[in-house]
Design an enzyme around this catalytic site. Sequence first.
Site, PDB file in Angstrom:
ATOM      1  CG  HIS A  44      35.716 -56.776  15.793  1.00  0.00           C
ATOM      2  ND1 HIS A  44      36.359 -55.624  15.391  1.00  0.00           N
ATOM      3  CD2 HIS A  44      35.646 -56.715  17.145  1.00  0.00           C
ATOM      4  CE1 HIS A  44      36.658 -54.919  16.478  1.00  0.00           C
ATOM      5  NE2 HIS A  44      36.237 -55.541  17.548  1.00  0.00           N
ATOM      6  NE  ARG A  52      36.233 -49.267  15.971  1.00  0.00           N
ATOM      7  CZ  ARG A  52      35.211 -50.093  16.181  1.00  0.00           C
ATOM      8  NH1 ARG A  52      33.982 -49.659  16.088  1.00  0.00           N
ATOM      9  NH2 ARG A  52      35.432 -51.357  16.473  1.00  0.00           N
TER      10      ARG A  52
END
Lengths: 284, 640, 278
Positions: free
Chosen positions: B255, B275
């Site tokens: 990740h 994000r």
Amino acid sequence: MGYRAKFEVWRGDSSGEGALQPFEVDVNEGEVVLDIVHRLQATQAGDLAVRWNCKAGKCGSCSAEVNGRPRLMCMTRMSTFDEHETVTITPLRTFPVIRDLVTDVDFNYVKAREIPSFAPPEDLAPGEYRMSQIDVERPQEFRKCIECYLCQNTCHAVRDHEENKEEFAGPRYLMRVSELDMHPLDVRDRKDAAQEDHGLGYCNITKCCTEVCPEHIKITDNALIPMKERVVDTKYDPLVWLGRKIFKREDLEARHATGRRSLDDAGPGNGSPLPADSIGPVGG
Amino acid sequence: MADEADGTAVSHHSYDVLVIGAGGAGLRAAIEARMRGKRVAILSKSLFGKAHTVMAEGGIAASMGNANPRDNWEVHYRDTMRGGKFLNNWRMAELHAKEAPQRVWELETYGALFDRTPEGKISQRNFGGHQFPRLAHVGDRTGLELIRTLQQKIVSLQQEDHARTGDYESDLKVFHEFTVTELFKDGDRIAGAFGYRRPTGEYLCFHAPAVVLATGGIGKSFKVTSNSWEYTGDGHALALRAGARLINMEFVQFHPTGMVWPPSVKGILVTESVRGDGGVLKNSEGERFMFRYIPDVFREQYATSEDEGDRWYDDADNNRRPPELLPRDEVARAINNEVKEGRGSPAGGVYLDIASRRTTEFIRKRLPSMYHQFKELADVDITAEPMEVGPTCHYVMGGVEVDPDTASTVVPGLFAAGEVAGGMHGSNRLGGNSLSDLLVFGCRAGAGAADYLDGLGTAPAVGNEAVDAALAEAEKPFSVRGEENAYTLHQELQQTMNDLVGIIRRADEMEMALKRLAELRDRIPRVGVTGGRAYNPGWHLAMDLRNMLMVSQCIAMAALERQESRGGHTRDDYPAMDENWRRELLNCSLADGPDGPEVQLNHQPQPAMRPDLFDLFELDELKKYYTGDELGGHRADRGM
Amino acid sequence: MTTTAHDPGAPSPDNPGRADIRARTLRRDRWWLAPLVNALGLATFVVYATIRSFWGSAYYVPEYHYLSPFYSPCFSASCVPGSSHFGAFLPAFPPWIPLAILSLPFLLGFRLTCYYYRKSYYRAFWMSPPACAVSEPHGKYTGETRFPLILQNAHRYFFYVAFLISLINTYDMVVAFQSDAPDGSSRFGIGLGNIILLANVIGLWLYTLSCHSCRHVTGGRLKHFSRHPVRYRIWTAISSLNTRHMLFAWITIGTLILTDLYIMLVASGTISDLRIVN
């Protein structure tokens, strides 16, 4: 940045007998109490029992009492202690100990089972549920609960009175009742049960559940007191009481019809439809 | 050898279906099997309701089309295949895309409370690799909602059983804090399982003709990981030992955004929603560097200027998405490269900045647990300053090879679902596709197990010798005069995998890793433990180490063999994607060796996509992944 | 909450399998400080309020119409002239009956059953518990499940009355802006007493409206806010006040004492009111 810290860790077995064992151990910058317990395991006490999972305050496994205060060990930073201070770690007091810092929390699972499940309207198919954001926000706060059981451990109604465990579901599960009562699509009436079956009256709103909640859920103000008020609506409102005296039978029947739904049609259903090939155009 | 006096007595229990693992997939499988009338036991390594699923933050991907009505299963299918670089098992991806909405709506009937759209439907958010806002979510704690909802559904089924039988646990029982060490077979078929209760060390033998593996992943083989201690590859190893195959083990997802400071929390996840909700990645020079890292295959779908990227949040139909939302493998590699080239943050990550782009109120509302996590663990206020983040081992795409429709393995009676199963995500998983994977294939595994039982003739039986052997194996660490410490070996294993089979791989390093793993294989049997059987973490780790070693070997061997870079597998020495490798899958199995069973690696062909699914893509896109001769069947060639 | 003597340090046979830790608490912070301060604060108020309620004089300043909240409303023929803003329709009281006998029991009840004060006095006086994770010195605990504490459920009825009394206090505050002119007529005036009365009334409203029962009856009892947008807005506003209910509870203890003390001092001639306008 590191220093050598003094620790006392309770070690004992399922008889409940045990004692605080002193340790000296390295502490580095940015560490939490659980890191230190792991260091003890890896270097000095390979069989030191501790329950933990995510180490990020999300699963609620590593509950213990640090310097007498109920805490998640993974969320208790070492920087909150003085370097010369002896840090004491003990298991949760309210539950039977299994070993060292691990307790048997089955009490909570038993209580969870005693609360009737979510009861949606019968005529609503999956995908047809419509709820407003403002309606789901209240129960959503309670669903932040990570079930660390710190509130269950701290509540004096059971912490100091083992005999009340029978009658009293504890803050976490009274909050669950409240959550379901505020669920926009739950049709079951839960107010009488909150008082009669789950022991809401044992709560004297001294707010320790709220104080120790690592998720900062306002358990007392937003779940327990509103639930007490809802109970007052039906149980201690003179007008409602009078109405019930007069219309007793109809009232009971009405509640029976909505409240007992899913428990009555017991037994397994037929499982979920697996409609893969009926949704879109498939085939060679 | 079973004996009351020395605590090695074995108690026996019979069920129709054993579900190993109590995360999303396991609980969904158990619910399904129970609703189909089977008696089910759930064996959970941690407490009921603490499974690693709670860590999932972003959401559940399902093309319900609530946020953008143009979304449907075909778009979701395309996104999933693209994300996996076309190595996905197409049938799994198809079932997943089609059934995810139904599985999410079902959760609402169990009492789940997702965030809502203004019309009162389930709200859906943007996520990396998904063309439309698709993730059903609850703030940034969707995994918790999922696990709690399924847990409460289990309780609800138990209440129904209680109303009928007077016993909550008559037909559906959770054995929590229970570790499975061995699966039993009768001939070819699964017959049961063996393990111990972690609190007491009691041994239990389960007799059951169907076993569903739902044990999750392998992250604890790596040093920097977002995974919890449970993720030791138990299901992978149990499947191998029972004769099943693992595929795609070289694909491990790092990740892109894990915490990097303070050191003790390094690896803990920072959700992609940061994000999706407007957060951007910057290097130490303040540059939004992701614009430099858009690979050719994605060039048409991603914004090339900051302005366009910023406009996308409000008008997704007329702008392309910012490159911060590229699939995870791309972002992880980009961050890795920035740090390597000296543009990293002091703690060795990059900056993830949402503070300068969104209001304090927005951040605290949309990302409450991130706010909380940084405040309490790092003393950082994410509404005021940027986070420091770096890649962390998050997910294994590889796993047990299963039949897509029934989740059955090659071993009759053995099923697998969720992270432990392989194929669905190809070489890289999209965020949000994990929770939907758990539900879709958990449900199918439960149904598959129930169907298997309905067609079962004589029930398989567990042999006494097998039980004795399993008991002896579990007892071994107590009798070894231990010169090896389980914790030390675990650290060495993690360091090896992290340094040598990590995010960027090279042949010589992986050969070195295999050598070290072989040494560890010799040392692990010499691990001794102190203390008794009751809640003894040293013993628990000693048992888990065997599994971690086995899956680590699979990962390293497959990674060494695959000479290309694709998704979660990046080779420094073979940096390009090679279309010939798209046709190849690598599988691991156990074969007898001189010192007991050894991991063996084989090639197998990737099944060709069904033509109608193939036609869902434009030919130009397929050309980036497929060799010329494979493109013949496309609709473009048929003049459509 | 019945009690029997109990040594919290002794091992309890009722606690099977719990970790045998004898200390009442392992907390090392000053957990005893909060209950101590609470006990002192509440005791001060109770003693002051009791004395003043029975005092029977120096509660009204005729020239500025200042009426102490401890004597409002004053319905008895015993009330000093002018202090009966709503008429003196009750006969004269003997000295052992407080003049505000119609309001004081409800105000007392409102505060006694208040969800905040309950926490405060259960902890401070009853030590049930004195602080979190500190054992309480009682052998038995039934909470609010039975008489008399089950009566705590009557909080909302006290709230209704307290709401009315707050209206009366507001009226008292408003009429005090009329002061007597030298010619005997009334005219507008402001003194320090008015500001104190105003502050007290604001405090009383904040305390009363932030009450948990108020939060419940205005909107909290609804299952669907979306169907009642106005009540939802009221509930939202009251909820935000409610988070400061404790603060308002203490502020009003302060303003009540201050208001009464100031009026007492002015009425008895000990000090004279600081006039700002007229």
